[in-house]
Design a protein around this motif. Structure first.
Motif, mmCIF file in Angstrom:
data_model
loop_
_atom_site.group_PDB
_atom_site.id
_atom_site.type_symbol
_atom_site.label_atom_id
_atom_site.label_comp_id
_atom_site.label_asym_id
_atom_site.label_seq_id
_atom_site.Cartn_x
_atom_site.Cartn_y
_atom_site.Cartn_z
ATOM 1 N N PHE A 13 0.822 -1.218 0.000
ATOM 2 C CA PHE A 13 0.000 0.000 0.000
ATOM 3 C C PHE A 13 0.854 1.264 0.000
ATOM 4 O O PHE A 13 0.486 2.258 -0.627
ATOM 5 N N ARG A 14 1.978 1.215 0.693
ATOM 6 C CA ARG A 14 2.854 2.384 0.712
ATOM 7 C C ARG A 14 3.387 2.672 -0.693
ATOM 8 O O ARG A 14 3.539 3.822 -1.088
ATOM 9 N N ARG A 15 3.619 1.627 -1.472
ATOM 10 C CA ARG A 15 4.190 1.808 -2.812
ATOM 11 C C ARG A 15 3.147 2.236 -3.842
ATOM 12 O O ARG A 15 3.457 2.967 -4.775
ATOM 13 N N VAL A 16 1.905 1.726 -3.739
ATOM 14 C CA VAL A 16 0.943 1.977 -4.823
ATOM 15 C C VAL A 16 -0.353 2.659 -4.393
ATOM 16 O O VAL A 16 -1.178 2.987 -5.227
ATOM 17 N N GLY A 17 -0.542 2.869 -3.115
ATOM 18 C CA GLY A 17 -1.772 3.514 -2.667
ATOM 19 C C GLY A 17 -2.928 2.526 -2.591
ATOM 20 O O GLY A 17 -2.732 1.330 -2.410
ATOM 21 N N ASN A 18 -4.130 3.045 -2.760
ATOM 22 C CA ASN A 18 -5.313 2.193 -2.638
ATOM 23 C C ASN A 18 -5.611 1.458 -3.945
ATOM 24 O O ASN A 18 -4.913 1.613 -4.944
ATOM 25 N N ARG A 19 -6.662 0.689 -3.926
ATOM 26 C CA ARG A 19 -7.007 -0.159 -5.081
ATOM 27 C C ARG A 19 -7.318 0.665 -6.332
ATOM 28 O O ARG A 19 -6.891 0.329 -7.434
ATOM 29 N N ASP A 20 -8.077 1.757 -6.165
ATOM 30 C CA ASP A 20 -8.387 2.610 -7.323
ATOM 31 C C ASP A 20 -7.121 3.184 -7.936
ATOM 32 O O ASP A 20 -6.981 3.259 -9.163
ATOM 33 N N GLU A 21 -6.187 3.608 -7.082
ATOM 34 C CA GLU A 21 -4.939 4.171 -7.595
ATOM 35 C C GLU A 21 -4.133 3.116 -8.351
ATOM 36 O O GLU A 21 -3.579 3.407 -9.421
ATOM 37 N N LEU A 22 -4.089 1.914 -7.805
ATOM 38 C CA LEU A 22 -3.364 0.843 -8.496
ATOM 39 C C LEU A 22 -4.066 0.473 -9.797
ATOM 40 O O LEU A 22 -3.412 0.287 -10.830
ATOM 41 N N MET A 23 -5.384 0.389 -9.777
ATOM 42 C CA MET A 23 -6.121 0.081 -11.004
ATOM 43 C C MET A 23 -5.857 1.158 -12.052
ATOM 44 O O MET A 23 -5.622 0.864 -13.220
ATOM 45 N N GLY A 24 -5.866 2.423 -11.621
ATOM 46 C CA GLY A 24 -5.590 3.515 -12.542
ATOM 47 C C GLY A 24 -4.204 3.412 -13.143
ATOM 48 O O GLY A 24 -4.014 3.602 -14.349
ATOM 49 N N ALA A 25 -3.223 3.086 -12.322
ATOM 50 C CA ALA A 25 -1.846 2.955 -12.827
ATOM 51 C C ALA A 25 -1.741 1.781 -13.801
ATOM 52 O O ALA A 25 -1.084 1.889 -14.845
ATOM 53 N N GLY A 26 -2.388 0.669 -13.467
ATOM 54 C CA GLY A 26 -2.364 -0.489 -14.366
ATOM 55 C C GLY A 26 -3.075 -0.210 -15.674
ATOM 56 O O GLY A 26 -2.581 -0.561 -16.754
ATOM 57 N N LEU A 27 -4.234 0.446 -15.597
ATOM 58 C CA LEU A 27 -4.990 0.776 -16.812
ATOM 59 C C LEU A 27 -4.249 1.814 -17.651
ATOM 60 O O LEU A 27 -4.298 1.772 -18.877
ATOM 61 N N ARG A 28 -3.565 2.730 -16.989
ATOM 62 C CA ARG A 28 -2.781 3.710 -17.755
ATOM 63 C C ARG A 28 -1.659 3.007 -18.511
ATOM 64 O O ARG A 28 -1.400 3.317 -19.689
#
Length: 195
Positions: free
Chosen positions: A39-54
């Motif tokens: 979580f410290r590296r990627v934030g919450n689930r929405d933030e990780l999903m956004g980074a993956g989708l980007r």
């Protein structure tokens, strides 16, 4: 081995591409790191999903540009006279619409997917708008065209209208009509770029 933020995002992108739900606890275990570190590296689930989708969006856009280059080289128009940006935009939409992972994401988490994909402060939509601006600018310069509106405004309109068609099954309970989207978006861009 240290697991970086990029490693986590790439893993998320692979899961999304495969149509697998992002389970952050399971992902942390698969990568061999604690949930706290994750979580410290990627934030919450929405933030990780956004980074993956980007990451997936950026790759899909680049692949469309590469396909253009493979077919037409450095030309700004195809043999029929169609601008490169129109061809690339259509190819990008077709790839996104045809991606099984995206379809699965919308079947299982349409509200979250829409929020993440269309967030103007998120990672996906602003990056896609910027990619359109760069391509519109390159095409306008190469083809001797003058934009009638600022390119960021044109790119924003194109991306938002494209989203309306790409996600029309979720947004408006309408079937996805890529041919209609191509016709409308081509006319919008052609009308906004004047000789």
């Amino acid at each position: 081995m240290t697991v970086s933020t990029d490693d986590i995002v790439r893993h998320a992108a692979r899961l999304l591409f495969a149509g697998t739900r992002l389970d952050l606890g399971r992902m942390a275990a698969e990568l061999g790191i604690s949930r706290t570190t994750f979580f410290r590296r990627v934030g919450n689930r929405d933030e990780l999903m956004g980074a993956g989708l980007r990451l997936l969006s950026d790759r899909t856009w680049q692949q469309a540009l590469d396909r253009w280059h493979a077919e037409h080289g450095d030309a700004v128009r195809d043999p029929a006279g169609r601008l490169r940006c129109l061809w690339v935009m259509e190819d990008y939409r077709r790839e996104v619409a045809g991606n099984e992972g995206m379809r699965k994401l919308f079947e299982t988490e349409s509200t979250v997917a829409l929020r993440v994909l269309t967030d103007p402060r998120g990672g996906v939509q602003p990056a896609l708008v910027d990619a359109h601006v760069d391509l519109f600018r390159a095409d306008a310069e190469a083809a001797g065209l003058t934009p009638l509106v600022p390119l960021p405004d044109l790119a924003f309109a194109v991306v938002r209208l494209g989203e309306s068609f790409l996600y029309s099954d979720v947004l408006a309970a309408r079937s996805v009509e890529l041919t209609v989207a191509t016709t409308l978006l081509d006319k919008l861009v052609q009308g906004a770029l004047e000789r």
